[in-house]
Motif scaffolding. Sequence first.
Motif, PDB file in Angstrom:
ATOM      1  N   MET A  97     -40.342  82.197 -65.784  1.00 51.82           N
ATOM      2  CA  MET A  97     -39.650  82.418 -64.511  1.00 51.82           C
ATOM      3  C   MET A  97     -39.231  83.874 -64.328  1.00 51.82           C
ATOM      4  O   MET A  97     -38.783  84.251 -63.259  1.00 51.82           O
ATOM      5  N   SER A 157     -31.265  88.910 -61.038  1.00 49.16           N
ATOM      6  CA  SER A 157     -30.520  88.357 -59.907  1.00 49.16           C
ATOM      7  C   SER A 157     -29.529  89.359 -59.327  1.00 49.16           C
ATOM      8  O   SER A 157     -29.137  89.234 -58.170  1.00 49.16           O
ATOM      9  N   LYS A 182     -36.934  72.955 -63.449  1.00 46.31           N
ATOM     10  CA  LYS A 182     -37.498  72.888 -62.090  1.00 46.31           C
ATOM     11  C   LYS A 182     -36.483  73.432 -61.089  1.00 46.31           C
ATOM     12  O   LYS A 182     -36.820  74.236 -60.219  1.00 46.31           O
ATOM     13  N   ARG A 218     -36.014  77.230 -61.455  1.00 47.46           N
ATOM     14  CA  ARG A 218     -37.157  77.919 -60.845  1.00 47.46           C
ATOM     15  C   ARG A 218     -37.028  77.933 -59.324  1.00 47.46           C
ATOM     16  O   ARG A 218     -37.244  78.960 -58.680  1.00 47.46           O
ATOM     17  N   GLU A 219     -36.658  76.804 -58.720  1.00 45.99           N
ATOM     18  CA  GLU A 219     -36.460  76.740 -57.269  1.00 45.99           C
ATOM     19  C   GLU A 219     -35.371  77.709 -56.829  1.00 45.99           C
ATOM     20  O   GLU A 219     -35.519  78.417 -55.835  1.00 45.99           O
ATOM     21  N   LEU A 227     -34.318  80.477 -58.323  1.00 44.17           N
ATOM     22  CA  LEU A 227     -34.807  81.855 -58.421  1.00 44.17           C
ATOM     23  C   LEU A 227     -35.774  82.166 -57.281  1.00 44.17           C
ATOM     24  O   LEU A 227     -35.703  83.228 -56.662  1.00 44.17           O
ATOM     25  N   HIS A 228     -36.672  81.236 -56.999  1.00 46.56           N
ATOM     26  CA  HIS A 228     -37.666  81.423 -55.939  1.00 46.56           C
ATOM     27  C   HIS A 228     -37.002  81.575 -54.569  1.00 46.56           C
ATOM     28  O   HIS A 228     -37.354  82.469 -53.786  1.00 46.56           O
ATOM     29  N   GLU A 229     -36.044  80.721 -54.292  1.00 46.87           N
ATOM     30  CA  GLU A 229     -35.370  80.744 -52.995  1.00 46.87           C
ATOM     31  C   GLU A 229     -34.610  82.042 -52.744  1.00 46.87           C
ATOM     32  O   GLU A 229     -34.394  82.443 -51.605  1.00 46.87           O
ATOM     33  N   GLY A 246     -35.668  84.963 -54.141  1.00 49.24           N
ATOM     34  CA  GLY A 246     -36.591  86.075 -54.345  1.00 49.24           C
ATOM     35  C   GLY A 246     -36.482  86.734 -55.712  1.00 49.24           C
ATOM     36  O   GLY A 246     -36.874  87.877 -55.881  1.00 49.24           O
ATOM     37  N   TRP A 247     -35.960  86.000 -56.697  1.00 50.82           N
ATOM     38  CA  TRP A 247     -35.763  86.553 -58.035  1.00 50.82           C
ATOM     39  C   TRP A 247     -36.832  86.095 -59.022  1.00 50.82           C
ATOM     40  O   TRP A 247     -36.845  86.550 -60.164  1.00 50.82           O
ATOM     41  N   GLU A 248     -37.686  85.193 -58.616  1.00 52.48           N
ATOM     42  CA  GLU A 248     -38.690  84.644 -59.543  1.00 52.48           C
ATOM     43  C   GLU A 248     -39.757  85.682 -59.855  1.00 52.48           C
ATOM     44  O   GLU A 248     -40.159  86.438 -58.985  1.00 52.48           O
ATOM     45  N   LYS A 249     -40.202  85.668 -61.072  1.00 55.44           N
ATOM     46  CA  LYS A 249     -41.264  86.572 -61.544  1.00 55.44           C
ATOM     47  C   LYS A 249     -42.552  86.292 -60.807  1.00 55.44           C
ATOM     48  O   LYS A 249     -42.889  85.197 -60.492  1.00 55.44           O
TER      49      LYS A 249
END
Length: 93
Positions: free
Chosen positions: A16, A36, A80, A83-84, A86-88, A90-93
């Motif tokens: 992630m 973050s 899960k 990951r969601e 972080l994605h929401e 904009g921090w996900e790899k």
Amino acid sequence: EYTRRRRYVVKSLNDMGLTCFEPRGAFYVFPSIQISGLTSNEFCEQLLREKEVAIIPGSAFGASGISYAYSVDHLQTAMKRIREFLHEHGWEK
């Protein structure tokens, strides 16, 4: 069993973009949440509020701590949701 859980959590967090080293003992991993831009308290509170995943703020240990002393099913759900989260933001790899 704990080795399997620990490796799963560490790999998931690293995938992630949360740099995390595999600990040699205990039941906690300590990922870096630097991507973050939040403090550990802010990160933990926001993750709990938005995704209902409770982790220990770094102020308690020196880095954010995630316990892997749960069932694999619980860990998969938590990974899960993290990951969601972080994605929401904009921090996900």
